[in-house]
Design a protein around this motif. Structure first.
Motif, PDB file in Angstrom:
ATOM      1  N   THR A 116      62.629 -55.356 -17.028  1.00 34.24           N
ATOM      2  CA  THR A 116      63.626 -56.601 -17.217  1.00 34.24           C
ATOM      3  C   THR A 116      65.187 -56.042 -17.059  1.00 34.24           C
ATOM      4  O   THR A 116      66.003 -57.010 -16.552  1.00 34.24           O
ATOM      5  N   ASN A 117      65.271 -54.817 -16.929  1.00 32.12           N
ATOM      6  CA  ASN A 117      66.687 -54.547 -16.654  1.00 32.12           C
ATOM      7  C   ASN A 117      67.047 -54.020 -15.207  1.00 32.12           C
ATOM      8  O   ASN A 117      68.002 -53.311 -14.955  1.00 32.12           O
ATOM      9  N   ILE A 118      66.051 -54.401 -14.372  1.00 33.74           N
ATOM     10  CA  ILE A 118      66.616 -53.983 -13.091  1.00 33.74           C
ATOM     11  C   ILE A 118      67.409 -55.069 -12.081  1.00 33.74           C
ATOM     12  O   ILE A 118      67.281 -56.379 -12.621  1.00 33.74           O
ATOM     13  N   ASN A 176      62.665 -55.963   0.293  1.00 29.36           N
ATOM     14  CA  ASN A 176      63.559 -55.104  -0.570  1.00 29.36           C
ATOM     15  C   ASN A 176      62.727 -54.720  -1.668  1.00 29.36           C
ATOM     16  O   ASN A 176      61.812 -55.088  -2.587  1.00 29.36           O
ATOM     17  N   THR A 177      63.229 -53.285  -2.087  1.00 28.43           N
ATOM     18  CA  THR A 177      63.050 -52.681  -3.259  1.00 28.43           C
ATOM     19  C   THR A 177      64.105 -53.095  -4.276  1.00 28.43           C
ATOM     20  O   THR A 177      64.986 -54.103  -3.740  1.00 28.43           O
ATOM     21  N   VAL A 178      64.106 -52.388  -5.373  1.00 27.17           N
ATOM     22  CA  VAL A 178      65.446 -52.933  -6.233  1.00 27.17           C
ATOM     23  C   VAL A 178      66.561 -52.758  -5.757  1.00 27.17           C
ATOM     24  O   VAL A 178      67.383 -53.599  -5.933  1.00 27.17           O
ATOM     25  N   THR A 179      66.864 -51.684  -4.876  1.00 27.72           N
ATOM     26  CA  THR A 179      68.124 -51.479  -4.499  1.00 27.72           C
ATOM     27  C   THR A 179      68.276 -51.544  -2.780  1.00 27.72           C
ATOM     28  O   THR A 179      69.517 -51.271  -2.220  1.00 27.72           O
ATOM     29  N   GLY A 229      61.146 -48.738  -8.314  1.00 28.51           N
ATOM     30  CA  GLY A 229      61.075 -48.809  -6.815  1.00 28.51           C
ATOM     31  C   GLY A 229      60.689 -47.607  -6.269  1.00 28.51           C
ATOM     32  O   GLY A 229      60.013 -47.724  -5.110  1.00 28.51           O
ATOM     33  N   SER A 230      60.823 -46.498  -6.698  1.00 32.59           N
ATOM     34  CA  SER A 230      60.348 -45.070  -6.349  1.00 32.59           C
ATOM     35  C   SER A 230      59.036 -45.029  -6.230  1.00 32.59           C
ATOM     36  O   SER A 230      58.377 -44.575  -5.451  1.00 32.59           O
ATOM     37  N   ARG A 231      58.306 -45.675  -7.339  1.00 34.12           N
ATOM     38  CA  ARG A 231      56.908 -45.729  -7.518  1.00 34.12           C
ATOM     39  C   ARG A 231      56.173 -46.491  -6.489  1.00 34.12           C
ATOM     40  O   ARG A 231      55.296 -46.236  -5.841  1.00 34.12           O
TER      41      ARG A 231
END
Length: 139
Positions: A47-49, A69-72, A103-105
């Motif tokens: 929830t904190n992304i 898009n990923t998170v960033t 996102g890395s995963r």
């Protein structure tokens, strides 16, 4: 009469040689969960992304593109579908600047994707030799 046989034979060959890709990845999908099948656990989107991982797949039942898009970061790549819902990521890239664990995963998982399935507004992509699966929701 001979022409009829040739026509039927030709149509049969065409029907048999056509790839059976009735399922595609087409659509915009949000990653909502990772399932770790060997240990029986799962992890939902944190929830904190700052934003969700959303990928837009387009294909013709064979080769296709993915972008989103990923998170960033912005990402894109190519994939190929095969019979029996098998798949392979041909290329996948973008920047990885500031990418959190969620996102890395995704990067690791999409590179090892091997198969998929669709169930209504959900899609699952199996990765890491089938020991994990990503769960997506149609957007």
């Amino acid at each position: 009469m001979k022409t009829s046989y040739i026509l039927v034979f030709t149509m049969t060959l065409l029907a048999c040689s056509k790839d059976d890709h009735t399922v595609t990845l087409n659509g915009k999908w949000k990653l909502i969960k990772y399932h770790y099948l060997t240990v029986g656990t799962s992890e939902s989107e944190p929830t904190n992304i700052s934003r969700s991982i959303i990928i837009d797949f387009s294909d013709n039942g064979g080769k296709g593109k993915m972008k989103g898009n990923t998170v960033t970061n912005s990402v894109s790549g190519d994939h190929e579908l095969f019979n029996d819902n098998q798949m392979k990521t041909l290329s996948f890239g973008g920047t990885k600047v500031g990418e959190p664990d969620w996102g890395s995963r995704f990067w690791d998982a999409i590179h090892t994707a091997r198969s998929f399935e669709r169930e209504g507004n959900k899609m699952f992509i199996y990765f890491n030799s089938g020991t994990g699966k990503m769960e997506f929701k149609k957007q």
